[in-house]
Design a protein around this motif. Structure first.
Motif, PDB file in Angstrom:
ATOM      1  N   ALA A  93       0.751  -1.268  -0.047  1.00  0.00           N
ATOM      2  CA  ALA A  93       0.220  -0.015  -0.081  1.00  0.00           C
ATOM      3  C   ALA A  93       0.828   1.248   0.012  1.00  0.00           C
ATOM      4  CB  ALA A  93      -1.019   0.043   1.231  1.00  0.00           C
ATOM      5  N   GLN A  94       2.044   1.307   0.960  1.00  0.00           N
ATOM      6  CA  GLN A  94       2.715   2.453   0.970  1.00  0.00           C
ATOM      7  C   GLN A  94       3.693   2.657  -0.308  1.00  0.00           C
ATOM      8  OE1 GLN A  94       5.248   1.950   4.241  1.00  0.00           O
ATOM      9  NE2 GLN A  94       4.058   2.744   5.520  1.00  0.00           N
ATOM     10  N   LEU A  95       3.832   1.648  -1.081  1.00  0.00           N
ATOM     11  CA  LEU A  95       4.516   1.623  -2.332  1.00  0.00           C
ATOM     12  C   LEU A  95       3.644   2.346  -3.408  1.00  0.00           C
ATOM     13  CD1 LEU A  95       6.765  -1.671  -1.997  1.00  0.00           C
ATOM     14  CD2 LEU A  95       7.762   0.613  -2.055  1.00  0.00           C
ATOM     15  N   ARG A  96       2.609   1.624  -3.257  1.00  0.00           N
ATOM     16  CA  ARG A  96       1.477   2.171  -4.301  1.00  0.00           C
ATOM     17  C   ARG A  96       1.350   3.870  -4.116  1.00  0.00           C
ATOM     18  NH1 ARG A  96      -0.756  -2.622  -3.557  1.00  0.00           N
ATOM     19  NH2 ARG A  96      -0.745  -3.963  -5.447  1.00  0.00           N
ATOM     20  N   GLU A  97       1.318   4.202  -2.808  1.00  0.00           N
ATOM     21  CA  GLU A  97       1.169   5.625  -2.515  1.00  0.00           C
ATOM     22  C   GLU A  97       2.343   6.451  -3.116  1.00  0.00           C
ATOM     23  OE1 GLU A  97       0.485   6.588   1.489  1.00  0.00           O
ATOM     24  OE2 GLU A  97      -1.229   5.196   1.568  1.00  0.00           O
ATOM     25  N   ILE A  98       3.409   5.907  -3.378  1.00  0.00           N
ATOM     26  CA  ILE A  98       4.742   6.445  -3.670  1.00  0.00           C
ATOM     27  C   ILE A  98       4.877   6.362  -5.114  1.00  0.00           C
ATOM     28  CG2 ILE A  98       5.619   6.932  -1.399  1.00  0.00           C
ATOM     29  CD1 ILE A  98       7.697   4.867  -2.167  1.00  0.00           C
ATOM     30  N   GLU A  99       3.812   5.688  -5.822  1.00  0.00           N
ATOM     31  CA  GLU A  99       3.891   5.274  -7.201  1.00  0.00           C
ATOM     32  C   GLU A  99       5.092   4.416  -7.693  1.00  0.00           C
ATOM     33  OE1 GLU A  99       3.288   8.863  -9.536  1.00  0.00           O
ATOM     34  OE2 GLU A  99       1.717   9.561  -8.471  1.00  0.00           O
ATOM     35  N   GLU A 100       5.323   3.442  -6.584  1.00  0.00           N
ATOM     36  CA  GLU A 100       6.180   2.447  -7.037  1.00  0.00           C
ATOM     37  C   GLU A 100       5.588   1.018  -7.461  1.00  0.00           C
ATOM     38  OE1 GLU A 100       9.575   2.283  -7.261  1.00  0.00           O
ATOM     39  OE2 GLU A 100      10.052   4.215  -6.799  1.00  0.00           O
ATOM     40  N   GLN A 101       4.804   1.171  -8.457  1.00  0.00           N
ATOM     41  CA  GLN A 101       3.801   0.125  -8.917  1.00  0.00           C
ATOM     42  C   GLN A 101       4.527  -1.227  -8.949  1.00  0.00           C
ATOM     43  OE1 GLN A 101       0.652   0.528  -8.493  1.00  0.00           O
ATOM     44  NE2 GLN A 101       1.026   2.520  -8.286  1.00  0.00           N
ATOM     45  N   HIS A 102       5.673  -1.426  -9.535  1.00  0.00           N
ATOM     46  CA  HIS A 102       6.315  -2.679  -9.743  1.00  0.00           C
ATOM     47  C   HIS A 102       6.770  -3.412  -8.533  1.00  0.00           C
ATOM     48  CE1 HIS A 102       8.671  -5.842 -11.465  1.00  0.00           C
ATOM     49  NE2 HIS A 102       9.780  -5.365 -11.092  1.00  0.00           N
ATOM     50  N   LEU A 106       5.400  -6.866  -6.718  1.00  0.00           N
ATOM     51  CA  LEU A 106       6.201  -7.772  -6.102  1.00  0.00           C
ATOM     52  C   LEU A 106       6.163  -7.908  -4.523  1.00  0.00           C
ATOM     53  CD1 LEU A 106       9.783  -6.725  -7.675  1.00  0.00           C
ATOM     54  CD2 LEU A 106       8.233  -8.909  -8.058  1.00  0.00           C
ATOM     55  N   ALA A 107       5.569  -7.021  -3.526  1.00  0.00           N
ATOM     56  CA  ALA A 107       5.353  -7.017  -2.401  1.00  0.00           C
ATOM     57  C   ALA A 107       4.093  -7.884  -2.339  1.00  0.00           C
ATOM     58  CB  ALA A 107       5.139  -5.940  -1.774  1.00  0.00           C
ATOM     59  N   GLU A 108       3.412  -7.760  -3.169  1.00  0.00           N
ATOM     60  CA  GLU A 108       2.006  -8.656  -3.004  1.00  0.00           C
ATOM     61  C   GLU A 108       2.219  -9.943  -3.341  1.00  0.00           C
ATOM     62  OE1 GLU A 108      -1.315  -8.107  -2.017  1.00  0.00           O
ATOM     63  OE2 GLU A 108      -0.839  -6.146  -1.131  1.00  0.00           O
ATOM     64  N   SER A 109       3.194 -10.195  -4.623  1.00  0.00           N
ATOM     65  CA  SER A 109       3.479 -11.583  -4.986  1.00  0.00           C
ATOM     66  C   SER A 109       4.055 -12.546  -3.898  1.00  0.00           C
ATOM     67  CB  SER A 109       4.130 -11.345  -6.127  1.00  0.00           C
ATOM     68  OG  SER A 109       3.459 -10.893  -7.384  1.00  0.00           O
TER      69      SER A 109
END
Length: 157
Positions: A93-102, A106-109
């Motif tokens: 969620a934090q990575l999505r907020e800072i637009e680190e989609q990839h 990977l964190a979800e995977s």
């Protein structure tokens, strides 16, 4: 006393930067978990065969691989801690907020791969306990039947 020029100004500490890019750390963790899952699945399958030498070898491989993966998992945990994330879902969620989609994907995977590994691990552990109970029952039966010849009871079982 004259102190001018003897002290350097204190520079603010730099924000946390992992030794490798975050996506690479997560990818490495995902690769390790998938490799462990394959090895654990092999072990679980061998538990059904009841062949002790192969089971022992596969268990040793899982243990060695898990031990070798410890530094990578520690790096992931440290990185998540520096992100302020208590788990991989929060990190995603934090990575999505800072637009680190990839990195978020990977964190979800990695989170899902760890969950699958945990389920396989529980299954393999259950199967190993059943095998152990079966061997103990066989040993007790053989012993009750008087098959014990100079310490060969275990070999017979």
């Amino acid at each position: 006393m004259h102190f001018a020029g003897q002290f350097r100004p204190i520079e603010p500490s730099a924000p946390f930067a992992p030794s490798a890019p975050l996506a690479a750390i997560l990818q490495r963790g995902l690769d390790l978990v998938e490799d462990l899952s394959v090895k654990l699945q092999t072990l679980d399958g061998l538990l059904l065969t009841g062949r002790p030498p192969e089971i022992s070898e596969a268990a040793a491989i899982v243990e060695t691989t898990l031990h070798a993966a410890t530094p990578a998992f520690a790096e992931i945990a440290q990185t998540m801690g520096h992100l302020g994330a208590s788990n991989l879902a929060a990190a995603a969620a934090q990575l999505r907020e800072i637009e680190e989609q990839h990195a978020a994907q990977l964190a979800e995977s990695l989170r899902f791969a760890l969950a699958r590994f945990a389920k396989r691990s529980v299954s393999a552990n259950r199967r190993a306990r059943q095998l152990n109970r079966g061997l103990n029952a066989a040993l007790n039966t053989l012993q009750a039947l008087g098959v014990q010849e100079s310490g060969r009871l275990i070999a017979e079982a």
